[in-house]
Design a protein around this motif. Structure first.
Motif, PDB file in Angstrom:
ATOM      1  N   GLN A   1     130.443 -22.802  45.159  1.00  0.00           N
ATOM      2  CA  GLN A   1     129.319 -22.489  44.737  1.00  0.00           C
ATOM      3  C   GLN A   1     128.462 -21.761  45.100  1.00  0.00           C
ATOM      4  O   GLN A   1     128.448 -22.387  46.667  1.00  0.00           O
ATOM      5  CB  GLN A   1     128.931 -23.669  44.829  1.00  0.00           C
ATOM      6  CG  GLN A   1     127.339 -24.229  43.789  1.00  0.00           C
ATOM      7  CD  GLN A   1     127.192 -25.982  43.548  1.00  0.00           C
ATOM      8  OE1 GLN A   1     127.770 -26.888  44.253  1.00  0.00           O
ATOM      9  NE2 GLN A   1     125.676 -25.851  43.402  1.00  0.00           N
ATOM     10  N   VAL A   2     127.509 -21.529  44.815  1.00  0.00           N
ATOM     11  CA  VAL A   2     126.329 -20.153  46.075  1.00  0.00           C
ATOM     12  C   VAL A   2     125.627 -20.796  45.553  1.00  0.00           C
ATOM     13  O   VAL A   2     125.272 -21.794  44.942  1.00  0.00           O
ATOM     14  CB  VAL A   2     126.583 -18.967  44.838  1.00  0.00           C
ATOM     15  CG1 VAL A   2     125.417 -18.185  46.297  1.00  0.00           C
ATOM     16  CG2 VAL A   2     128.042 -17.929  45.098  1.00  0.00           C
ATOM     17  N   GLN A   3     124.521 -21.130  47.094  1.00  0.00           N
ATOM     18  CA  GLN A   3     123.023 -21.641  47.274  1.00  0.00           C
ATOM     19  C   GLN A   3     122.574 -20.437  47.785  1.00  0.00           C
ATOM     20  O   GLN A   3     123.096 -19.994  49.281  1.00  0.00           O
ATOM     21  CB  GLN A   3     123.756 -22.818  47.673  1.00  0.00           C
ATOM     22  CG  GLN A   3     123.587 -23.998  47.287  1.00  0.00           C
ATOM     23  CD  GLN A   3     123.145 -25.203  47.725  1.00  0.00           C
ATOM     24  OE1 GLN A   3     123.306 -25.786  48.257  1.00  0.00           O
ATOM     25  NE2 GLN A   3     122.686 -26.344  46.715  1.00  0.00           N
ATOM     26  N   SER A  25     125.586 -19.844  51.688  1.00  0.00           N
ATOM     27  CA  SER A  25     125.910 -20.301  51.333  1.00  0.00           C
ATOM     28  C   SER A  25     126.985 -20.170  50.088  1.00  0.00           C
ATOM     29  O   SER A  25     127.221 -20.113  48.810  1.00  0.00           O
ATOM     30  CB  SER A  25     126.247 -22.279  51.545  1.00  0.00           C
ATOM     31  OG  SER A  25     125.877 -22.813  50.528  1.00  0.00           O
ATOM     32  N   GLY A  26     128.870 -19.991  49.876  1.00  0.00           N
ATOM     33  CA  GLY A  26     129.070 -19.867  48.956  1.00  0.00           C
ATOM     34  C   GLY A  26     129.392 -18.355  48.779  1.00  0.00           C
ATOM     35  O   GLY A  26     130.049 -17.779  47.714  1.00  0.00           O
ATOM     36  N   LEU A  27     128.783 -17.587  49.560  1.00  0.00           N
ATOM     37  CA  LEU A  27     128.866 -15.807  48.842  1.00  0.00           C
ATOM     38  C   LEU A  27     128.324 -15.312  50.321  1.00  0.00           C
ATOM     39  O   LEU A  27     127.552 -15.615  51.678  1.00  0.00           O
ATOM     40  CB  LEU A  27     127.621 -15.737  48.278  1.00  0.00           C
ATOM     41  CG  LEU A  27     127.416 -13.898  47.446  1.00  0.00           C
ATOM     42  CD1 LEU A  27     127.264 -14.876  46.188  1.00  0.00           C
ATOM     43  CD2 LEU A  27     126.095 -13.766  49.299  1.00  0.00           C
ATOM     44  N   THR A  28     129.036 -14.332  51.106  1.00  0.00           N
ATOM     45  CA  THR A  28     128.209 -13.283  51.831  1.00  0.00           C
ATOM     46  C   THR A  28     127.516 -12.002  51.866  1.00  0.00           C
ATOM     47  O   THR A  28     128.046 -11.519  50.783  1.00  0.00           O
ATOM     48  CB  THR A  28     129.562 -12.938  52.944  1.00  0.00           C
ATOM     49  OG1 THR A  28     130.962 -13.860  52.646  1.00  0.00           O
ATOM     50  CG2 THR A  28     129.310 -11.584  54.141  1.00  0.00           C
ATOM     51  N   ASN A  76     124.704 -15.316  58.146  1.00  0.00           N
ATOM     52  CA  ASN A  76     124.678 -14.617  56.634  1.00  0.00           C
ATOM     53  C   ASN A  76     122.663 -15.168  56.057  1.00  0.00           C
ATOM     54  O   ASN A  76     123.026 -16.302  55.356  1.00  0.00           O
ATOM     55  CB  ASN A  76     125.312 -15.560  56.167  1.00  0.00           C
ATOM     56  CG  ASN A  76     126.152 -15.130  55.060  1.00  0.00           C
ATOM     57  OD1 ASN A  76     125.832 -14.277  54.260  1.00  0.00           O
ATOM     58  ND2 ASN A  76     126.626 -16.280  54.108  1.00  0.00           N
ATOM     59  N   TYR A 111     122.453 -14.660  41.872  1.00  0.00           N
ATOM     60  CA  TYR A 111     121.872 -15.836  42.166  1.00  0.00           C
ATOM     61  C   TYR A 111     120.577 -15.911  42.648  1.00  0.00           C
ATOM     62  O   TYR A 111     119.771 -14.630  43.258  1.00  0.00           O
ATOM     63  CB  TYR A 111     122.962 -15.929  43.510  1.00  0.00           C
ATOM     64  CG  TYR A 111     124.237 -15.787  42.812  1.00  0.00           C
ATOM     65  CD1 TYR A 111     125.636 -15.187  42.919  1.00  0.00           C
ATOM     66  CD2 TYR A 111     125.255 -17.054  42.111  1.00  0.00           C
ATOM     67  CE1 TYR A 111     127.167 -15.946  42.569  1.00  0.00           C
ATOM     68  CE2 TYR A 111     126.064 -17.017  41.422  1.00  0.00           C
ATOM     69  CZ  TYR A 111     127.019 -16.725  41.841  1.00  0.00           C
ATOM     70  OH  TYR A 111     127.945 -16.860  41.696  1.00  0.00           O
TER      71      TYR A 111
END
Length: 122
Positions: A1-3, A25-28, A76, A111
């Motif tokens: 889950q991307v936030q 979070s959940g993604l770079t 990040n 997102y």
């Protein structure tokens, strides 16, 4: 889950500075384009700045020379340093990532964060 979570907004006098942060979070972030957009009351959302995975940046003409977008890969996080703020910069600022088309078009981003309020008094 991307936030995506923005922080750093607030009230500042004209000519002042603010530094916004967008933490993911959940993604770079370094793998994708990340952009900042803003929306003032009664106005459409507008592009502010973007940074590509390779580090290339782009800015709206209205903020060029005053705002700087940067990325901290270790944390990040993407920052938007805003200097010489003007009352017309007052808006909700949102970060977005994973653009599949033009980096200046909000609709191309997958997102979004919830936004942070920036108010510049005259």
């Amino acid at each position: 889950q991307v936030q995506l979570v923005e922080s750093g907004g607030g009230l500042v006098q004209a000519g002042g500075s603010l530094r916004l942060a967008c933490a993911a979070s959940g993604l770079t972030f370094s793998n994708y384009v990340t952009g900042w957009f803003r929306q003032a009351p009664g106005k459409e959302r507008e592009f502010v700045a973007a940074i590509k995975s390779g580090g290339t940046t782009s800015y709206a003409d209205s903020v060029k020379g005053r705002f700087t977008i940067s990325r901290d890969n270790a944390k990040n996080t993407v920052h938007l340093q805003m200097n010489n703020l003007k009352p017309e910069d007052t808006a909700i600022y949102s970060c977005a990532t994973l653009s599949t088309d033009s980096v200046r078009q909000g609709a191309s981003y997958k997102y979004w964060g919830q936004g942070t309020q920036v108010t510049v008094s005259s």
